[in-house]
Design a protein around this motif. Structure first.
Motif, PDB file in Angstrom:
ATOM      1  N   PHE A  31     136.911  20.669  35.702  1.00 51.23           N
ATOM      2  CA  PHE A  31     137.197  21.859  36.496  1.00 51.23           C
ATOM      3  C   PHE A  31     138.564  21.708  37.129  1.00 51.23           C
ATOM      4  CE2 PHE A  31     136.970  25.467  38.947  1.00 51.23           C
ATOM      5  CZ  PHE A  31     136.780  25.276  40.315  1.00 51.23           C
ATOM      6  N   GLN A  32     139.492  22.539  36.691  1.00 55.51           N
ATOM      7  CA  GLN A  32     140.857  22.547  37.221  1.00 55.51           C
ATOM      8  C   GLN A  32     141.055  23.892  37.921  1.00 55.51           C
ATOM      9  OE1 GLN A  32     142.972  19.936  36.982  1.00 55.51           O
ATOM     10  NE2 GLN A  32     141.386  18.762  35.898  1.00 55.51           N
ATOM     11  N   LYS A  33     140.797  23.907  39.239  1.00 55.68           N
ATOM     12  CA  LYS A  33     140.796  25.178  39.957  1.00 55.68           C
ATOM     13  C   LYS A  33     142.162  25.848  39.958  1.00 55.68           C
ATOM     14  CE  LYS A  33     139.033  27.296  44.173  1.00 55.68           C
ATOM     15  NZ  LYS A  33     138.324  27.050  45.471  1.00 55.68           N
ATOM     16  N   ALA A  34     143.218  25.078  40.164  1.00 52.01           N
ATOM     17  CA  ALA A  34     144.551  25.674  40.212  1.00 52.01           C
ATOM     18  C   ALA A  34     144.928  26.277  38.863  1.00 52.01           C
ATOM     19  CB  ALA A  34     145.581  24.627  40.631  1.00 52.01           C
ATOM     20  N   ALA A  35     144.530  25.626  37.812  1.00 45.59           N
ATOM     21  CA  ALA A  35     144.827  26.105  36.467  1.00 45.59           C
ATOM     22  C   ALA A  35     143.797  27.114  35.981  1.00 45.59           C
ATOM     23  CB  ALA A  35     144.898  24.930  35.492  1.00 45.59           C
ATOM     24  N   LYS A  36     142.724  27.315  36.753  1.00 46.85           N
ATOM     25  CA  LYS A  36     141.638  28.224  36.400  1.00 46.85           C
ATOM     26  C   LYS A  36     141.079  27.865  35.029  1.00 46.85           C
ATOM     27  CE  LYS A  36     143.508  31.789  39.372  1.00 46.85           C
ATOM     28  NZ  LYS A  36     144.088  33.133  39.505  1.00 46.85           N
ATOM     29  N   SER A  37     140.737  26.603  34.898  1.00 43.54           N
ATOM     30  CA  SER A  37     140.208  26.087  33.650  1.00 43.54           C
ATOM     31  C   SER A  37     138.879  25.394  33.907  1.00 43.54           C
ATOM     32  CB  SER A  37     141.208  25.108  33.038  1.00 43.54           C
ATOM     33  OG  SER A  37     140.647  24.451  31.923  1.00 43.54           O
ATOM     34  N   PHE A  38     137.946  25.555  32.983  1.00 47.56           N
ATOM     35  CA  PHE A  38     136.582  25.031  33.175  1.00 47.56           C
ATOM     36  C   PHE A  38     136.052  24.618  31.805  1.00 47.56           C
ATOM     37  CE2 PHE A  38     132.737  24.318  35.307  1.00 47.56           C
ATOM     38  CZ  PHE A  38     131.670  24.989  34.717  1.00 47.56           C
ATOM     39  N   SER A  39     136.460  23.472  31.318  1.00 44.13           N
ATOM     40  CA  SER A  39     136.072  23.035  29.976  1.00 44.13           C
ATOM     41  C   SER A  39     134.799  22.194  30.021  1.00 44.13           C
ATOM     42  CB  SER A  39     137.211  22.241  29.323  1.00 44.13           C
ATOM     43  OG  SER A  39     137.515  21.100  30.090  1.00 44.13           O
ATOM     44  N   GLN A  98     131.201  15.825  14.671  1.00 43.94           N
ATOM     45  CA  GLN A  98     130.306  14.910  13.971  1.00 43.94           C
ATOM     46  C   GLN A  98     129.272  14.381  14.960  1.00 43.94           C
ATOM     47  OE1 GLN A  98     131.448  15.676  10.514  1.00 43.94           O
ATOM     48  NE2 GLN A  98     130.228  13.793  10.592  1.00 43.94           N
ATOM     49  N   GLU A  99     128.096  14.185  14.468  1.00 39.89           N
ATOM     50  CA  GLU A  99     127.028  13.615  15.282  1.00 39.89           C
ATOM     51  C   GLU A  99     127.522  12.321  15.924  1.00 39.89           C
ATOM     52  OE1 GLU A  99     123.547  12.988  12.972  1.00 39.89           O
ATOM     53  OE2 GLU A  99     122.215  12.837  14.687  1.00 39.89           O
ATOM     54  N   ALA A 100     127.196  12.157  17.221  1.00 37.24           N
ATOM     55  CA  ALA A 100     127.551  10.987  18.035  1.00 37.24           C
ATOM     56  C   ALA A 100     128.992  11.031  18.559  1.00 37.24           C
ATOM     57  CB  ALA A 100     127.317   9.673  17.310  1.00 37.24           C
ATOM     58  N   GLU A 101     129.776  11.999  18.117  1.00 35.76           N
ATOM     59  CA  GLU A 101     131.145  12.112  18.608  1.00 35.76           C
ATOM     60  C   GLU A 101     131.180  13.017  19.853  1.00 35.76           C
ATOM     61  OE1 GLU A 101     132.338   9.419  16.213  1.00 35.76           O
ATOM     62  OE2 GLU A 101     133.949  10.529  17.216  1.00 35.76           O
ATOM     63  N   THR A 102     132.374  13.149  20.406  1.00 35.93           N
ATOM     64  CA  THR A 102     132.578  13.957  21.614  1.00 35.93           C
ATOM     65  C   THR A 102     133.365  15.216  21.272  1.00 35.93           C
ATOM     66  OG1 THR A 102     132.544  12.030  23.080  1.00 35.93           O
ATOM     67  CG2 THR A 102     133.652  14.001  23.904  1.00 35.93           C
ATOM     68  N   VAL A 103     132.992  16.312  21.902  1.00 31.83           N
ATOM     69  CA  VAL A 103     133.684  17.584  21.677  1.00 31.83           C
ATOM     70  C   VAL A 103     133.912  18.265  23.030  1.00 31.83           C
ATOM     71  CG1 VAL A 103     131.541  18.897  21.369  1.00 31.83           C
ATOM     72  CG2 VAL A 103     133.658  19.728  20.336  1.00 31.83           C
ATOM     73  N   THR A 104     135.010  18.985  23.108  1.00 30.98           N
ATOM     74  CA  THR A 104     135.340  19.720  24.337  1.00 30.98           C
ATOM     75  C   THR A 104     135.516  21.196  24.026  1.00 30.98           C
ATOM     76  OG1 THR A 104     136.424  17.795  25.343  1.00 30.98           O
ATOM     77  CG2 THR A 104     136.952  19.960  26.250  1.00 30.98           C
ATOM     78  N   LEU A 105     134.780  22.022  24.759  1.00 35.15           N
ATOM     79  CA  LEU A 105     134.877  23.476  24.623  1.00 35.15           C
ATOM     80  C   LEU A 105     135.691  24.015  25.786  1.00 35.15           C
ATOM     81  CD1 LEU A 105     131.156  24.321  23.706  1.00 35.15           C
ATOM     82  CD2 LEU A 105     133.002  23.471  22.240  1.00 35.15           C
ATOM     83  N   SER A 106     136.623  24.891  25.486  1.00 33.68           N
ATOM     84  CA  SER A 106     137.514  25.368  26.537  1.00 33.68           C
ATOM     85  C   SER A 106     137.064  26.700  27.124  1.00 33.68           C
ATOM     86  CB  SER A 106     138.943  25.503  25.996  1.00 33.68           C
ATOM     87  OG  SER A 106     138.999  26.540  25.043  1.00 33.68           O
ATOM     88  N   CYS A 107     137.421  26.892  28.376  1.00 38.25           N
ATOM     89  CA  CYS A 107     137.135  28.145  29.081  1.00 38.25           C
ATOM     90  C   CYS A 107     138.183  28.318  30.168  1.00 38.25           C
ATOM     91  CB  CYS A 107     135.741  28.115  29.700  1.00 38.25           C
ATOM     92  SG  CYS A 107     135.355  29.531  30.768  1.00 38.25           S
ATOM     93  N   THR A 108     138.812  29.453  30.186  1.00 32.21           N
ATOM     94  CA  THR A 108     139.729  29.786  31.281  1.00 32.21           C
ATOM     95  C   THR A 108     139.269  31.101  31.892  1.00 32.21           C
ATOM     96  OG1 THR A 108     141.256  30.921  29.783  1.00 32.21           O
ATOM     97  CG2 THR A 108     141.689  28.601  30.250  1.00 32.21           C
ATOM     98  N   TYR A 109     139.609  31.289  33.146  1.00 28.04           N
ATOM     99  CA  TYR A 109     139.175  32.497  33.842  1.00 28.04           C
ATOM    100  C   TYR A 109     140.293  32.984  34.733  1.00 28.04           C
ATOM    101  CZ  TYR A 109     138.402  29.074  37.517  1.00 28.04           C
ATOM    102  OH  TYR A 109     138.574  28.071  38.435  1.00 28.04           O
ATOM    103  N   ASP A 110     140.187  34.212  35.112  1.00 30.10           N
ATOM    104  CA  ASP A 110     141.220  34.815  35.938  1.00 30.10           C
ATOM    105  C   ASP A 110     140.545  35.463  37.134  1.00 30.10           C
ATOM    106  OD1 ASP A 110     143.635  37.537  35.614  1.00 30.10           O
ATOM    107  OD2 ASP A 110     143.589  35.786  36.916  1.00 30.10           O
TER     108      ASP A 110
END
Lengths: 116, 114
Positions: free
Chosen positions: B68-76, B14-26
């Protein structure tokens, strides 16, 4: 400053006709260059990449070919287009592997190809 | 081989709300860069935010920030105070330092509801 130009922006070609999309980079030397294709609503499919003049790596066997006749020029070609070649084509470059400071990806404006 | 995974093909906010997009890498490398690119309907690729792997501090650009969680290889990617103009396809990308290896995720289509 570094820039990247890609043309033509839009192209409508009949099946069986040839194709040439051109990408040029300014303000840098020895860039890594890439050609991507994007079908409607889909992700980026890597077609070719090049790390230097005359050096082309193909990621997907297909009806297309690429050439790098000059350091800052990357050309995508086809001798005979297929309907399945329709899509949005993006050229991209990454700073030379010898210069890792400030690595980033620069994209061209894209080319819309419709094969009819 | 390096891979980038975006597990959410589509997201809405929704407009004005917060959203998180996930990304993991190997990857087994220690020197690399991570990016989020925005692609609006015009198809132009716009850099949203960039993170160097050697930097522990999370990158921020105005309403956009990463976890950025380097150990978990996550970049949301977190988008705060979402605006209608944020509606686009978002791509996560990885570049290995000193290499030609450039990998993109499949993208997440973000819809912003008024």
């Amino acid at each position: 400053s570094q820039t990247i130009h890609q043309w033509p922006a839009t192209l409508v070609q009949p099946v069986g006709s040839p194709l040439s999309l051109e990408c040029t980079v300014e303000g840098t030397s020895n860039p890594n260059l890439y050609w991507y294709r994007q079908a409607a609503g889909r992700g980026l499919q890597l077609l070719f990449y090049s790390v230097g003049i005359g050096q082309i790596s193909s990621e997907v066997p297909q009806n297309l070919s690429a050439s790098r006749p000059q350091d800052r020029q990357f050309i995508l070609s086809s001798k005979k287009l297929l309907l399945s070649d329709s899509g949005f084509y993006l050229c991209a470059w990454v700073r030379s592997t010898r210069d890792r400071v400030g690595n980033t990806i620069y994209f061209g404006e894209g080319s819309w190809l419709t094969v009819v | 081989a390096q891979t980038v995974t975006q597990s959410q093909p589509e997201m809405s906010v929704q407009e004005a709300e917060t959203v998180t997009l996930s990304c993991t890498y190997d990857t087994s490398e220690s020197d690399y860069y991570l990016f989020w690119y925005k692609q609006p309907p015009s198809r132009q690729m716009i850099l949203v935010i960039r993170q160097e792997a050697y930097k522990q501090q999370n990158a921020t650009e105005n309403r956009f920030s990463v976890n950025f969680q380097k150990a978990a290889k996550s970049f949301s990617l977190k988008i705060s105070d979402s605006q209608l103009g944020d509606a686009a396809m978002y791509f996560c990308a990885y570049i290995q330092g000193g290499s030609e290896k450039l990998v993109f995720g499949k993208g997440t289509k973000l819809t912003v509801n008024p």
